[in-house]
Design an enzyme around this catalytic site. Sequence first.
Site, PDB file in Angstrom:
ATOM      1  CE  LYS A  22     -24.421  46.432 -26.762  1.00  0.00           C
ATOM      2  NZ  LYS A  22     -23.791  45.092 -25.800  1.00  0.00           N
ATOM      3  CG  ASN A  23     -20.097  47.108 -25.436  1.00  0.00           C
ATOM      4  OD1 ASN A  23     -21.277  46.354 -25.702  1.00  0.00           O
ATOM      5  ND2 ASN A  23     -19.607  46.654 -27.044  1.00  0.00           N
ATOM      6  NE  ARG A  92     -19.752  37.677 -22.357  1.00  0.00           N
ATOM      7  CZ  ARG A  92     -19.016  36.495 -22.041  1.00  0.00           C
ATOM      8  NH1 ARG A  92     -18.806  35.164 -21.998  1.00  0.00           N
ATOM      9  NH2 ARG A  92     -17.648  36.996 -21.920  1.00  0.00           N
ATOM     10  CB  CYS A 116     -24.191  37.721 -28.863  1.00  0.00           C
ATOM     11  SG  CYS A 116     -25.472  39.191 -30.580  1.00  0.00           S
ATOM     12  NE  ARG A 121     -19.239  36.622 -25.623  1.00  0.00           N
ATOM     13  CZ  ARG A 121     -19.911  38.216 -26.247  1.00  0.00           C
ATOM     14  NH1 ARG A 121     -20.687  38.349 -26.685  1.00  0.00           N
ATOM     15  NH2 ARG A 121     -19.177  39.246 -25.821  1.00  0.00           N
ATOM     16  N   PRO A 122     -17.000  31.918 -23.149  1.00  0.00           N
ATOM     17  CG  PRO A 122     -14.910  31.063 -23.011  1.00  0.00           C
ATOM     18  CD  PRO A 122     -15.473  31.285 -23.256  1.00  0.00           C
ATOM     19  CB  ILE A 123     -17.146  33.721 -17.533  1.00  0.00           C
ATOM     20  CG1 ILE A 123     -18.274  32.250 -16.802  1.00  0.00           C
ATOM     21  CG2 ILE A 123     -18.584  34.549 -18.625  1.00  0.00           C
ATOM     22  CD1 ILE A 123     -19.393  33.066 -15.589  1.00  0.00           C
ATOM     23  CG  ASP A 124     -11.841  30.688 -18.925  1.00  0.00           C
ATOM     24  OD1 ASP A 124     -13.262  31.590 -20.029  1.00  0.00           O
ATOM     25  OD2 ASP A 124     -10.668  30.215 -19.767  1.00  0.00           O
ATOM     26  CG  LEU A 125      -9.709  35.157 -18.914  1.00  0.00           C
ATOM     27  CD1 LEU A 125      -9.885  35.345 -20.200  1.00  0.00           C
ATOM     28  CD2 LEU A 125      -8.496  34.138 -18.617  1.00  0.00           C
ATOM     29  CG  ASP A 305     -18.449  44.833 -31.285  1.00  0.00           C
ATOM     30  OD1 ASP A 305     -18.547  43.426 -31.154  1.00  0.00           O
ATOM     31  OD2 ASP A 305     -18.217  45.622 -30.139  1.00  0.00           O
ATOM     32  CB  ILE A 327     -12.584  38.358 -31.145  1.00  0.00           C
ATOM     33  CG1 ILE A 327     -11.146  40.052 -31.539  1.00  0.00           C
ATOM     34  CG2 ILE A 327     -12.955  38.910 -29.413  1.00  0.00           C
ATOM     35  CD1 ILE A 327     -10.061  39.766 -30.564  1.00  0.00           C
ATOM     36  NE  ARG A 397     -28.374  41.912 -27.141  1.00  0.00           N
ATOM     37  CZ  ARG A 397     -26.709  41.323 -27.070  1.00  0.00           C
ATOM     38  NH1 ARG A 397     -26.592  41.030 -28.053  1.00  0.00           N
ATOM     39  NH2 ARG A 397     -25.868  41.648 -26.318  1.00  0.00           N
TER      40      ARG A 397
HETATM   41  C1  UD1 Z   1     -16.698  43.170 -24.852  1.00  0.00           C
HETATM   42  C2  UD1 Z   1     -18.374  43.823 -25.630  1.00  0.00           C
HETATM   43  C3  UD1 Z   1     -18.587  42.707 -26.859  1.00  0.00           C
HETATM   44  C4  UD1 Z   1     -16.692  43.234 -27.730  1.00  0.00           C
HETATM   45  C5  UD1 Z   1     -15.722  42.357 -26.965  1.00  0.00           C
HETATM   46  C6  UD1 Z   1     -14.361  42.176 -27.727  1.00  0.00           C
HETATM   47  C7  UD1 Z   1     -19.238  44.728 -23.909  1.00  0.00           C
HETATM   48  C8  UD1 Z   1     -20.320  44.533 -22.845  1.00  0.00           C
HETATM   49  N1  UD1 Z   1     -19.560  43.392 -24.886  1.00  0.00           N
HETATM   50  O1  UD1 Z   1     -17.471  41.742 -25.012  1.00  0.00           O
HETATM   51  O2  UD1 Z   1     -19.575  44.119 -27.613  1.00  0.00           O
HETATM   52  O3  UD1 Z   1     -17.558  42.301 -28.500  1.00  0.00           O
HETATM   53  O4  UD1 Z   1     -15.460  43.062 -25.887  1.00  0.00           O
HETATM   54  O5  UD1 Z   1     -14.371  43.172 -27.961  1.00  0.00           O
HETATM   55  O6  UD1 Z   1     -18.168  45.083 -23.358  1.00  0.00           O
HETATM   56  N2  UD1 Z   1     -12.735  35.424 -22.646  1.00  0.00           N
HETATM   57  C9  UD1 Z   1     -12.294  33.697 -22.580  1.00  0.00           C
HETATM   58  N3  UD1 Z   1     -12.976  33.870 -20.869  1.00  0.00           N
HETATM   59  C10 UD1 Z   1     -13.316  35.280 -20.351  1.00  0.00           C
HETATM   60  C11 UD1 Z   1     -13.520  36.278 -21.001  1.00  0.00           C
HETATM   61  C12 UD1 Z   1     -13.706  35.806 -22.153  1.00  0.00           C
HETATM   62  O7  UD1 Z   1     -12.292  33.082 -22.808  1.00  0.00           O
HETATM   63  O8  UD1 Z   1     -13.221  34.729 -19.181  1.00  0.00           O
HETATM   64  C13 UD1 Z   1     -12.796  35.232 -24.507  1.00  0.00           C
HETATM   65  C14 UD1 Z   1     -14.056  34.762 -25.218  1.00  0.00           C
HETATM   66  O9  UD1 Z   1     -15.163  34.288 -25.582  1.00  0.00           O
HETATM   67  C15 UD1 Z   1     -13.620  35.834 -26.429  1.00  0.00           C
HETATM   68  C16 UD1 Z   1     -12.680  36.260 -26.116  1.00  0.00           C
HETATM   69  O10 UD1 Z   1     -11.901  36.023 -24.830  1.00  0.00           O
HETATM   70  O11 UD1 Z   1     -13.067  34.586 -27.156  1.00  0.00           O
HETATM   71  C17 UD1 Z   1     -12.993  38.010 -25.982  1.00  0.00           C
HETATM   72  O12 UD1 Z   1     -13.953  38.147 -24.818  1.00  0.00           O
HETATM   73  P1  UD1 Z   1     -13.905  39.675 -23.993  1.00  0.00           P
HETATM   74  O13 UD1 Z   1     -13.377  40.859 -24.086  1.00  0.00           O
HETATM   75  O14 UD1 Z   1     -14.258  39.238 -22.266  1.00  0.00           O
HETATM   76  O15 UD1 Z   1     -15.454  40.054 -24.529  1.00  0.00           O
HETATM   77  P2  UD1 Z   1     -16.943  40.669 -23.250  1.00  0.00           P
HETATM   78  O16 UD1 Z   1     -16.023  41.642 -22.548  1.00  0.00           O
HETATM   79  O17 UD1 Z   1     -17.894  39.535 -23.336  1.00  0.00           O
END
Ligand code: UD1
Length: 418
Positions: A22-23, A92, A116, A121-125, A305, A327, A397
Amino acid sequence: MSAYVIQGGERLNGSVKIEGSKNAVLPILAASLINGQKTTLYNCPDLKDVSVTLNILGLIGCKVERSSDRLVIDTSTLKTSEVPEKLVREMRSSVIIMGAMLTRMKKVVLGYPGGCEIGIRPIDLHISSLRALGAKIIETGGYLYCEAEKIYGADINLDFPSVGATENIMLAAVSAEGTTIIRNAAREPEVVDLQNFLNAIGGRISGAGTNIIRIDGVKNFNPVEYSVIPDRIVAGTYLIMAAATNGDIEITDIIPEHLSSILFKLKEAGCKLNVEKDRIQLLSPKRLKAVEAVKTLPYPGFPTDLQAPFLSLMTLASGTSVITENIFENRLKHVGELIKMGAKITTEGRTAIVKGVKKLHGAKVDAKDLRGGAALITAGLTAEGETTVYDVQHIDRGYELIDRKLQSLGAKIMKIND
Ligand code: UD1
């Protein structure tokens, strides 16, 4: 609303073929926008998150055909850069459409993504990285407005090796003017699969799988046929379920190297593993041993996961396990439900202390999120009596036909519409 009803106590036995990841497939579906031509994908899992992404592609004008695990996507007919809000909020990971749309359309309007319930789960990065590549992004009224007349290569140092942010940068930088370097990049196998896909359509990317990725921008792309990697999380989940039921199973069509951290812990718990090129056989002991410390980490560390299913497994081991979720900040919601089934668990912040018990008992429990739901099925398979897991839309999902696959291994599990 559907629920899974499980009669516990059956030993899992037999062989199960693991579906595509899936990922891995979700960012690849976004990447299929980039060539503006035809993409044929094999080994695509049939999951809710995949169909939501395909609906998004359909609504923005792409043509999608599915026959079993084969998908044909034609993105030449893409007609808008406005991504329908409702579907984006459902999932997301739709945030990675941003990078792909910037490459293809030079702009995109996206509702703020949902997903989920495992933390903020911010998207700042994602946003700061795309800005570093030259995109203008305005966040207002629940929408993200992104525009980039031109994307320029940049040197980006991620504060955290975020999987999604690494993928978004690759998708946006693949046709940038110049070279992009991502430092502290995520090293997950799904990032490598995205690199391989993008290179197969004509990209020039190297380094995925290490913490430095180099992307040399290219201008031309081609159609492609591509096969998605197997799902290491699903594979790990079935191994854990077999271990929990004192079972003896074989998982096939996998890449064992992707599972090394979970295999290590399963051995520590006393399981016997026979690892071959594309399959693993697991034989579990009569009573599992507690694994003293499990800490989730970015790949190749123990995957977040699999934390929930593994925690569920440890509820039955002899001894005490200490499991720390590093995480996501809110990923221990399954603990309360497992306690309803007789598990002895206490939590301190992001750490769960699990004292193994001899038996769990059936109960009515709620799947609070995807992997937490898999943890409850794991517990239900071993518990005495009947377990009903509600809110299974979370589980569906990420696990293709989990009830049927478990039935084929001898489990007594049924899906009901409640
Ligand atoms: C992906 C996987 C998810 C898995 C996760 C960690 C997909 C679709 N999902 O999620 O199943 O659990 O990797 O292996 O591939 N973060 C920030 N700012 C950002 C982005 C992330 O602070 O802009 C933080 C998140 O809140 C979290 C950590 O970084 O605490 C890891 O997130 P990330 O690696 O981005 O996970 P996803 O890509 O969302």
